[in-house]
Scaffold this active site. Structure first.
Site, PDB file in Angstrom:
ATOM      1  N   LYS A  35       0.881  -1.118  -0.041  1.00  0.00           N
ATOM      2  CA  LYS A  35      -0.004   0.059   0.154  1.00  0.00           C
ATOM      3  C   LYS A  35       0.876   1.267  -0.026  1.00  0.00           C
ATOM      4  O   LYS A  35       0.747   2.296  -0.669  1.00  0.00           O
ATOM      5  CB  LYS A  35      -0.780  -0.003   1.306  1.00  0.00           C
ATOM      6  CG  LYS A  35      -1.890   0.907   1.386  1.00  0.00           C
ATOM      7  CD  LYS A  35      -2.680   1.082   2.873  1.00  0.00           C
ATOM      8  CE  LYS A  35      -3.799   0.169   2.821  1.00  0.00           C
ATOM      9  NZ  LYS A  35      -4.486   0.346   4.141  1.00  0.00           N
ATOM     10  N   CYS A 262     -19.326   1.552   8.480  1.00  0.00           N
ATOM     11  CA  CYS A 262     -19.459   2.643   9.696  1.00  0.00           C
ATOM     12  C   CYS A 262     -20.693   2.286  10.274  1.00  0.00           C
ATOM     13  O   CYS A 262     -20.741   2.023  11.692  1.00  0.00           O
ATOM     14  CB  CYS A 262     -19.169   4.211   9.261  1.00  0.00           C
ATOM     15  SG  CYS A 262     -17.512   4.261   8.754  1.00  0.00           S
TER      16      CYS A 262
HETATM   17  C1  UGA Z   1     -21.355   7.562   7.415  1.00  0.00           C
HETATM   18  C2  UGA Z   1     -21.634   8.784   7.931  1.00  0.00           C
HETATM   19  O1  UGA Z   1     -22.506   9.368   7.040  1.00  0.00           O
HETATM   20  C3  UGA Z   1     -20.243   9.805   8.099  1.00  0.00           C
HETATM   21  O2  UGA Z   1     -20.893  10.867   8.585  1.00  0.00           O
HETATM   22  C4  UGA Z   1     -19.370   9.354   8.943  1.00  0.00           C
HETATM   23  O3  UGA Z   1     -18.386  10.055   9.121  1.00  0.00           O
HETATM   24  C5  UGA Z   1     -19.118   7.710   8.625  1.00  0.00           C
HETATM   25  O4  UGA Z   1     -20.181   7.074   8.241  1.00  0.00           O
HETATM   26  C6  UGA Z   1     -18.179   7.353   9.120  1.00  0.00           C
HETATM   27  O5  UGA Z   1     -18.377   6.958  10.699  1.00  0.00           O
HETATM   28  O6  UGA Z   1     -16.701   7.211   9.125  1.00  0.00           O
HETATM   29  P1  UGA Z   1     -20.610   6.372   5.120  1.00  0.00           P
HETATM   30  O7  UGA Z   1     -20.430   4.953   5.860  1.00  0.00           O
HETATM   31  O8  UGA Z   1     -19.658   6.825   4.055  1.00  0.00           O
HETATM   32  O9  UGA Z   1     -20.711   7.653   6.207  1.00  0.00           O
HETATM   33  O10 UGA Z   1     -22.155   6.048   4.490  1.00  0.00           O
HETATM   34  P2  UGA Z   1     -23.663   6.963   4.422  1.00  0.00           P
HETATM   35  O11 UGA Z   1     -23.419   8.066   3.346  1.00  0.00           O
HETATM   36  O12 UGA Z   1     -23.881   7.355   5.790  1.00  0.00           O
HETATM   37  O13 UGA Z   1     -24.412   5.775   3.814  1.00  0.00           O
HETATM   38  C7  UGA Z   1     -24.538   4.492   4.805  1.00  0.00           C
HETATM   39  C8  UGA Z   1     -25.893   3.564   4.127  1.00  0.00           C
HETATM   40  O14 UGA Z   1     -26.865   4.097   4.364  1.00  0.00           O
HETATM   41  C9  UGA Z   1     -25.683   3.476   2.977  1.00  0.00           C
HETATM   42  O15 UGA Z   1     -25.707   2.022   2.461  1.00  0.00           O
HETATM   43  C10 UGA Z   1     -26.529   4.199   2.092  1.00  0.00           C
HETATM   44  O16 UGA Z   1     -26.929   3.503   0.748  1.00  0.00           O
HETATM   45  C11 UGA Z   1     -27.632   3.920   3.185  1.00  0.00           C
HETATM   46  N1  UGA Z   1     -28.577   5.173   3.045  1.00  0.00           N
HETATM   47  C12 UGA Z   1     -28.276   6.316   3.076  1.00  0.00           C
HETATM   48  C13 UGA Z   1     -30.119   4.893   2.857  1.00  0.00           C
HETATM   49  O17 UGA Z   1     -30.475   3.593   2.764  1.00  0.00           O
HETATM   50  N2  UGA Z   1     -30.800   5.713   2.581  1.00  0.00           N
HETATM   51  C14 UGA Z   1     -30.505   7.056   3.058  1.00  0.00           C
HETATM   52  O18 UGA Z   1     -31.476   7.965   2.799  1.00  0.00           O
HETATM   53  C15 UGA Z   1     -29.245   7.366   3.105  1.00  0.00           C
END
Ligand code: UGA
Length: 428
Positions: A35, A262
């Site tokens: 990496k 996450c």
């Molecule tokens: C999440 C948080 O949004 C971030 O703020 C945080 O920093 C991050 O975790 C972390 O702890 O590092 P992330 O894991 O990139 O970010 O993903 P999200 O954008 O939150 O989406 C999570 C899941 O929810 C995805 O599977 C997405 O498809 C789903 N989702 C999201 C839904 O099913 N419906 C929605 O309306 C939004």
């Protein structure tokens, strides 16, 4: 500042690159030599918007490099940022083994600087910062020679760089106002709201944030079930309730449920922390239960509509846990693939960025070829390429005509006018 970032995963790599862009001398550290070699050659190991070009620019400027010489850089850096993974064990409790390893190494190095701040960016259960502080003192480090500061991250995969450079808040958990000044300087005074609080409160803010997002998703997925039962439209319900500023429009898209590295593990970890102190996390448990049953709901709906799934040819568009990333960790798509496979379906998957790691499905490198001869196409990730697909072309390739929109992201009338049958939960 001269900074080292321990751990070059999504968070560490984005942080190291962005901090170098903000004017610091940064070294990203990792034990994975392959990496490190790729990164030093300017090859970004993750699919993250804008990251590779910034990484290459910063390496060229000479303010960003990567190394496996962890002890050497920990010794000479003014600030150590810990961004190693914090996976969960079988019971949902956070496994701090990578944090432990970093502490052991910090404990055994003698820093060149009189006071060396240690910034914890990894997501860690309440009480971990205090634990790290005590462990370092027990191992012989003079308590005056370091400080432990909690600075959780709120980066979304896919837009992590943007989020880091445009934060809606910066949380600093420390014991001395100097800690706040250090973090401000580290972010080159990025305009944002700064919250200076205790390390415990900072740790809880991180979990509460992800838990609330997950709660919104499970809430709308439950409303989706009610809409399905009464033939209401969950998309319109979400749009309407989202106009109320007290509710807000985000994270109200019903579908297969949340996944990724996450949200699922953080909900479990917070529940675990609650139980450890005798608090019953009823709501968090309910959020998980709803999420864990979403895939079954979609399978039930499919069976109701096309009958037995044995030997049926099903294509799945989307393997990543969400669009604009190649990350498939805890992806609802794989949960769906496993269940369809158990039912005897014959599967082909396609994703614009993610590679297939499941033995239960074939993989096609071409979006339209992936649906050749299929009875059903399921949209499992809401990539733009899928939303904007050429539905006439899809219809020509498929054997059947059923499209299951498991992310409520398609325009039903566009599909119907191409001669396809639109299926979704709580949407008609
Ligand atoms: C999440 C948080 O949004 C971030 O703020 C945080 O920093 C991050 O975790 C972390 O702890 O590092 P992330 O894991 O990139 O970010 O993903 P999200 O954008 O939150 O989406 C999570 C899941 O929810 C995805 O599977 C997405 O498809 C789903 N989702 C999201 C839904 O099913 N419906 C929605 O309306 C939004």
């Amino acid at each position: 500042m001269n900074i080292c970032v321990v751990g070059c995963g999504y968070v560490g790599l984005t942080t190291a690159t962005a901090l170098s862009h903000l004017g610091h001398d940064v070294t990203g550290l990792d034990i994975d030599s392959k990496k490190i070699e790729s990164l030093n050659n300017g090859i970004c190991i993750i699919h993250e918007d804008g990251l590779e070009s910034m990484l290459q620019r910063q390496i060229e400027c000479g303010t960003l490099n990567f190394s496996t010489s962890i002890d050497e850089y920990m010794q000479k850096s003014e600030v150590i940022i810990i961004a190693v993974g914090t996976p969960s064990n079988e019971t949902g409790q956070t496994d701090l083994k990578y944090i432990e390893r970093v502490i052991e190494r910090i404990a055994s190095t003698k820093p060149d600087h009189q006071v060396q701040p240690i910034v914890i960016k990894s997501t860690v259960p309440p009480g971990t910062n205090e634990y790290v502080q005590n462990r370092l003192i027990q191992s012989g480090r003079d308590s005056e020679s370091f400080s432990v500061i909690s600075n959780p991250e709120f980066l979304r995969e896919g837009s992590a760089l943007y989020d880091l450079l445009h934060p809606d808040k910066i949380v600093v958990g420390g014991t001395d106002p100097i800690d706040l000044e250090l973090i401000r300087k580290m972010y080159a005074c990025l305009p944002s709201q700064y919250f200076f609080t205790t390390p415990i409160t900072a740790e809880i803010i991180k979990y509460a944030s992800n838990a609330f997002l997950a709660t919104k998703i499970s809430f709308i997925n439950e409303i989706q079930r009610i809409c399905e039962a009464y033939r209401g439209d969950v998309s319109i319900v979400a749009e309407a309730i989202g106009c109320d500023p007290r509710i807000g429009p985000h994270f109200l898209n019903a579908g297969l449920g949340y996944g990724g590295y996450c949200l699922p593990k953080d909900i479990q970890s917070l529940s675990h922390s609650a139980i450890e102190k005798g608090v019953v996390p009823s709501l968090l448990h309910a959020v998980e239960r709803v999420n864990n049953s979403q895939v079954d709901n979609y399978i039930d709906m499919l069976e109701k509509n096309i009958g037995n799934l044995k030997d049926r040819k099903i294509s799945i568009w989307g393997l990543a846990f969400k669009p604009n990333t190649d990350d498939t960790r805890d992806s609802p798509s794989y949960r769906l693939i496993d269940k369809l496979y158990e039912k005897g379906a014959v599967l082909t998957a396609y994703d614009p960025a993610a590679t297939n790691t499941s033995k239960h499905t074939a993989f096609s490198k071409n979006q339209y070829e992936s649906v050749k001869g299929s009875d059903v196409l399921i949209i499992a990730t809401d990539w733009k390429d899928f939303i904007d697909a050429d539905w006439k072309k899809v219809k020509e390739q498929m054997c059947g005509a059923t499209i299951l929109d498991a992310r409520n992201c398609l325009n039903p009338s566009a599909l119907r006018s191409a001669g396809l049958k639109y299926l979704a939960l709580g949407r008609h």
